[in-house]
Design an enzyme around this catalytic site. Structure first.
Site, PDB file in Angstrom:
ATOM      1  N   ASN A 282      37.044  43.886  39.178  1.00  0.00           N
ATOM      2  CA  ASN A 282      38.217  44.046  40.037  1.00  0.00           C
ATOM      3  C   ASN A 282      39.468  44.096  39.177  1.00  0.00           C
ATOM      4  OD1 ASN A 282      36.644  43.881  42.423  1.00  0.00           O
ATOM      5  ND2 ASN A 282      36.595  41.650  42.235  1.00  0.00           N
TER       6      ASN A 282
ATOM      7  N   GLY B 276      41.508  43.575  44.363  1.00  0.00           N
ATOM      8  CA  GLY B 276      41.080  42.246  44.811  1.00  0.00           C
ATOM      9  C   GLY B 276      40.886  41.255  43.689  1.00  0.00           C
TER      10      GLY B 276
ATOM     11  N   HIS C  77      36.958  40.111  33.632  1.00  0.00           N
ATOM     12  CA  HIS C  77      35.576  39.676  33.831  1.00  0.00           C
ATOM     13  C   HIS C  77      34.799  40.740  34.572  1.00  0.00           C
ATOM     14  CE1 HIS C  77      38.030  38.285  37.240  1.00  0.00           C
ATOM     15  NE2 HIS C  77      36.967  38.479  37.982  1.00  0.00           N
TER      16      HIS C  77
HETATM   17  P1  AMP Z   1      37.859  38.375  41.070  1.00  0.00           P
HETATM   18  O1  AMP Z   1      39.030  37.957  40.214  1.00  0.00           O
HETATM   19  O2  AMP Z   1      38.263  38.778  42.468  1.00  0.00           O
HETATM   20  O3  AMP Z   1      37.027  39.449  40.437  1.00  0.00           O
HETATM   21  O4  AMP Z   1      36.896  37.145  41.297  1.00  0.00           O
HETATM   22  C1  AMP Z   1      36.983  35.940  40.603  1.00  0.00           C
HETATM   23  C2  AMP Z   1      35.660  35.227  40.763  1.00  0.00           C
HETATM   24  O5  AMP Z   1      35.705  34.020  40.025  1.00  0.00           O
HETATM   25  C3  AMP Z   1      35.284  34.854  42.199  1.00  0.00           C
HETATM   26  O6  AMP Z   1      34.026  35.437  42.517  1.00  0.00           O
HETATM   27  C4  AMP Z   1      35.207  33.320  42.163  1.00  0.00           C
HETATM   28  O7  AMP Z   1      34.193  32.795  42.996  1.00  0.00           O
HETATM   29  C5  AMP Z   1      34.948  33.052  40.698  1.00  0.00           C
HETATM   30  N1  AMP Z   1      35.386  31.748  40.212  1.00  0.00           N
HETATM   31  C6  AMP Z   1      36.595  31.158  40.388  1.00  0.00           C
HETATM   32  N2  AMP Z   1      36.637  29.966  39.759  1.00  0.00           N
HETATM   33  C7  AMP Z   1      35.428  29.801  39.168  1.00  0.00           C
HETATM   34  C8  AMP Z   1      34.842  28.776  38.370  1.00  0.00           C
HETATM   35  N3  AMP Z   1      35.525  27.654  38.047  1.00  0.00           N
HETATM   36  N4  AMP Z   1      33.575  28.929  37.927  1.00  0.00           N
HETATM   37  C9  AMP Z   1      32.882  30.040  38.250  1.00  0.00           C
HETATM   38  N5  AMP Z   1      33.368  31.054  38.989  1.00  0.00           N
HETATM   39  C10 AMP Z   1      34.625  30.934  39.455  1.00  0.00           C
END
Ligand code: AMP
Length: 128
Positions: free
Chosen positions: A92, A98, A105
């Site tokens: 994303n 989003g 990542h």
């Molecule tokens: P995005 O930035 O929309 O691609 O998604 C960020 C992702 O990070 C989401 O799916 C969250 O569930 C995940 N996330 C946020 N904090 C943590 C954490 N401490 N450990 C693992 N995953 C995380």
């Protein structure tokens, strides 16, 4: 896109200040389970470097890191046993994409049949 924020949650995980359920680590990347899984397998792979997003990483990461990172993504998916049945990778970028965490990542989703989400994406002129 704004500057890299060293207090973002993935930066803290990389520094060991927050825990994660680690799947894989090498000199280029760290992979760990998403805290809120959206599929039976939902793993995140992050590069070891300060990159806000795919746009930033793709444009500015040194070639060795870019290659090492994507090789790690492939290895993680393979080691998770996803190669045969298949999987989805998602990155994303920015508000319309989003993105919630502003350290680049890649999501790896697997373990079930994915819907072909692009068929159900809202039209450019819709509000949905
Ligand atoms: P995005 O930035 O929309 O691609 O998604 C960020 C992702 O990070 C989401 O799916 C969250 O569930 C995940 N996330 C946020 N904090 C943590 C954490 N401490 N450990 C693992 N995953 C995380």
């Amino acid at each position: 896109m704004s500057a890299y924020d060293r207090n973002n949650v993935f930066a803290k995980i990389l520094r060991g200040e927050l825990p994660c359920k680690k799947v894989y680590e090498d000199e280029f990347a760290l992979a760990f389970h998403d805290i809120n899984p959206l599929a039976p397998v939902h793993v995140l792979v992050i590069p070891k470097g300060e990159y806000v997003s795919q746009a930033d990483f793709g444009a500015t990461a040194p070639p060795e890191l870019a290659t090492g990172f994507w090789r790690a993504v492939s290895k993680v998916a393979r080691d998770l046993g996803l190669d045969t049945e298949g999987y989805r990778i998602v990155a994303n970028h920015g508000p319309n994409g989003g993105q919630l965490v502003f350290h680049f990542h890649v999501h790896i989703f697997g373990g079930r049949q994915m819907s072909h989400a692009m068929r159900s994406m809202p039209k450019a002129d819709s509000q949905g």
